[in-house]
Design a protein around this motif. Sequence first.
Motif, PDB file in Angstrom:
ATOM      1  N   ILE A 112       0.556  -1.136  -0.389  1.00 36.44           N
ATOM      2  CA  ILE A 112      -0.181   0.060   0.179  1.00 36.44           C
ATOM      3  C   ILE A 112       0.584   1.426   0.131  1.00 36.44           C
ATOM      4  N   GLU A 113       1.706   1.759   0.748  1.00 34.06           N
ATOM      5  CA  GLU A 113       2.423   2.543   1.255  1.00 34.06           C
ATOM      6  C   GLU A 113       3.613   2.652  -0.175  1.00 34.06           C
ATOM      7  N   ASN A 114       3.543   1.505  -0.905  1.00 34.25           N
ATOM      8  CA  ASN A 114       5.006   1.879  -2.613  1.00 34.25           C
ATOM      9  C   ASN A 114       3.305   1.949  -3.470  1.00 34.25           C
ATOM     10  N   GLN A 115       2.064   2.000  -3.262  1.00 34.10           N
ATOM     11  CA  GLN A 115       1.118   2.250  -4.652  1.00 34.10           C
ATOM     12  C   GLN A 115       1.601   1.022  -5.048  1.00 34.10           C
ATOM     13  N   LEU A 136     -10.514  -2.518   4.067  1.00 35.77           N
ATOM     14  CA  LEU A 136     -11.013  -1.492   5.167  1.00 35.77           C
ATOM     15  C   LEU A 136     -11.778  -1.730   6.015  1.00 35.77           C
ATOM     16  N   VAL A 137     -13.438  -1.490   5.273  1.00 30.93           N
ATOM     17  CA  VAL A 137     -14.727  -3.016   5.407  1.00 30.93           C
ATOM     18  C   VAL A 137     -14.431  -3.878   6.514  1.00 30.93           C
ATOM     19  N   GLN A 138     -13.636  -4.662   6.264  1.00 35.74           N
ATOM     20  CA  GLN A 138     -13.636  -5.817   6.818  1.00 35.74           C
ATOM     21  C   GLN A 138     -12.512  -5.644   8.817  1.00 35.74           C
ATOM     22  N   ASN A 139     -12.117  -5.251   8.290  1.00 37.52           N
ATOM     23  CA  ASN A 139     -11.168  -5.085   9.691  1.00 37.52           C
ATOM     24  C   ASN A 139     -12.098  -4.064  10.771  1.00 37.52           C
ATOM     25  N   LYS A 184      -4.159   3.127   6.076  1.00 42.93           N
ATOM     26  CA  LYS A 184      -3.458   3.314   5.264  1.00 42.93           C
ATOM     27  C   LYS A 184      -4.796   3.408   3.796  1.00 42.93           C
ATOM     28  N   ILE A 185      -5.091   2.541   3.765  1.00 43.30           N
ATOM     29  CA  ILE A 185      -6.395   2.231   2.973  1.00 43.30           C
ATOM     30  C   ILE A 185      -7.136   3.568   2.837  1.00 43.30           C
ATOM     31  N   ALA A 186      -7.560   3.726   3.334  1.00 46.17           N
ATOM     32  CA  ALA A 186      -8.227   5.622   3.313  1.00 46.17           C
ATOM     33  C   ALA A 186      -7.511   6.732   2.802  1.00 46.17           C
ATOM     34  N   ASP A 187      -6.170   6.991   3.038  1.00 40.98           N
ATOM     35  CA  ASP A 187      -4.696   7.789   3.086  1.00 40.98           C
ATOM     36  C   ASP A 187      -4.833   7.617   1.504  1.00 40.98           C
ATOM     37  N   LYS A 219     -19.554   4.734  23.423  1.00 38.20           N
ATOM     38  CA  LYS A 219     -20.227   4.051  22.297  1.00 38.20           C
ATOM     39  C   LYS A 219     -18.364   4.533  21.629  1.00 38.20           C
ATOM     40  N   HIS A 220     -18.487   3.279  21.140  1.00 38.58           N
ATOM     41  CA  HIS A 220     -17.103   3.895  20.006  1.00 38.58           C
ATOM     42  C   HIS A 220     -17.809   4.351  18.647  1.00 38.58           C
ATOM     43  N   HIS A 221     -17.251   5.641  18.149  1.00 41.50           N
ATOM     44  CA  HIS A 221     -17.072   5.683  16.578  1.00 41.50           C
ATOM     45  C   HIS A 221     -16.229   5.805  15.514  1.00 41.50           C
ATOM     46  N   PHE A 222     -16.063   4.983  15.204  1.00 37.55           N
ATOM     47  CA  PHE A 222     -14.627   4.873  13.684  1.00 37.55           C
ATOM     48  C   PHE A 222     -16.183   5.054  12.782  1.00 37.55           C
ATOM     49  N   THR A 223     -15.352   6.190  12.105  1.00 37.97           N
ATOM     50  CA  THR A 223     -16.411   7.184  10.553  1.00 37.97           C
ATOM     51  C   THR A 223     -14.504   7.413   9.402  1.00 37.97           C
ATOM     52  N   VAL A 224     -15.322   7.490   8.083  1.00 38.63           N
ATOM     53  CA  VAL A 224     -15.033   6.578   6.887  1.00 38.63           C
ATOM     54  C   VAL A 224     -14.854   8.240   6.297  1.00 38.63           C
ATOM     55  N   LEU A 225     -14.731   9.128   5.457  1.00 36.97           N
ATOM     56  CA  LEU A 225     -15.223  10.653   5.327  1.00 36.97           C
ATOM     57  C   LEU A 225     -14.492  10.773   3.494  1.00 36.97           C
TER      58      LEU A 225
END
Length: 297
Positions: free
Chosen positions: A141-144, A196-199, A264-267, A281-287
């Motif tokens: 991922i880091e090496n695109q 990303l969604v799975q994790n 890394k996937i989001a970035d 409650k925990h809130h994890f958000t993909v913007l």
Amino acid sequence: MLIYVLFALIILLVLNALNRKTVKKGINAIKQSASLLKTYELTKDKDLLNIESDFEELQKLNKNLLTLIERTENAQKLQKEFSENAAHELQTPLAIIKSKLDLMLQDEQLSEKQSQLIDDIYQVLQKLGDLNKNLLFLNKIENQQFELADMVHCEEVVNKLIKQLNFFAEARYQQVLFPQMHQLTFEGNQSLFEQLVQNLLINAIQYSPKGSIINIKLDDEHLTFINEGPKFEFSEALLFSRFSKNSNEKEQDGNGLGLAICKKIADLHGFGLSYHHQNGKHHFTVLFKEPNPAEVA
């Protein structure tokens, strides 16, 4: 005297115009180089900075930039080769050790204590193998090394992962709720977004109490995973770092790379990934940021 003064003024005006033109030309060349550097990609734009210029200083500057980029490319190539070679070389001894343990487990003379000890070793080797795969995945991922050329349907990916992981939630007497009120399509990498969604979903299931409800919400700009649980006992700034652990995570399966991979996937997609804890409650958000979202319905 008037004629001399007039000629002097004309000469000064001409020199000033020529000087301004020359300076402007040099500044434009510098701006062009700066603009190209801003959008430069090591893996794609090989000859992008090979700019011709009438100024000797700018030619030297571009030459030095090209030398610096070439060194960076070589360093990146060496890092990539090292990571891939290390991951490949680790797979063979791990496979050999596992096969030896399998043979030992088939021995009928093993005591219960010995069998348990071998099983514990086998579980540690399995985690080591998963860690090796995840580190290699992060390096790619880091090496695109992934193309962002798929049309990803967000709600379809979430539904797919819920069906695949529902057994995990049911084993903990949990319920995953995902009201399908929005559809979001964007250009990206299908397999990476699924990871990303799975994790995030596995994280929500693992760190929710038994019998709790996990809510997933999708709107025009956000994908949010909400689950019950106590506030983390470590800094939230370390949440998306590699191998960050909280006190409760020691009892869970994992290698501390799940959320780092998500970041890394989001970035890579140009998305934001945030976290906050509110009302227990925990809130994890993909913007989803522009220009990635291609269509919102």
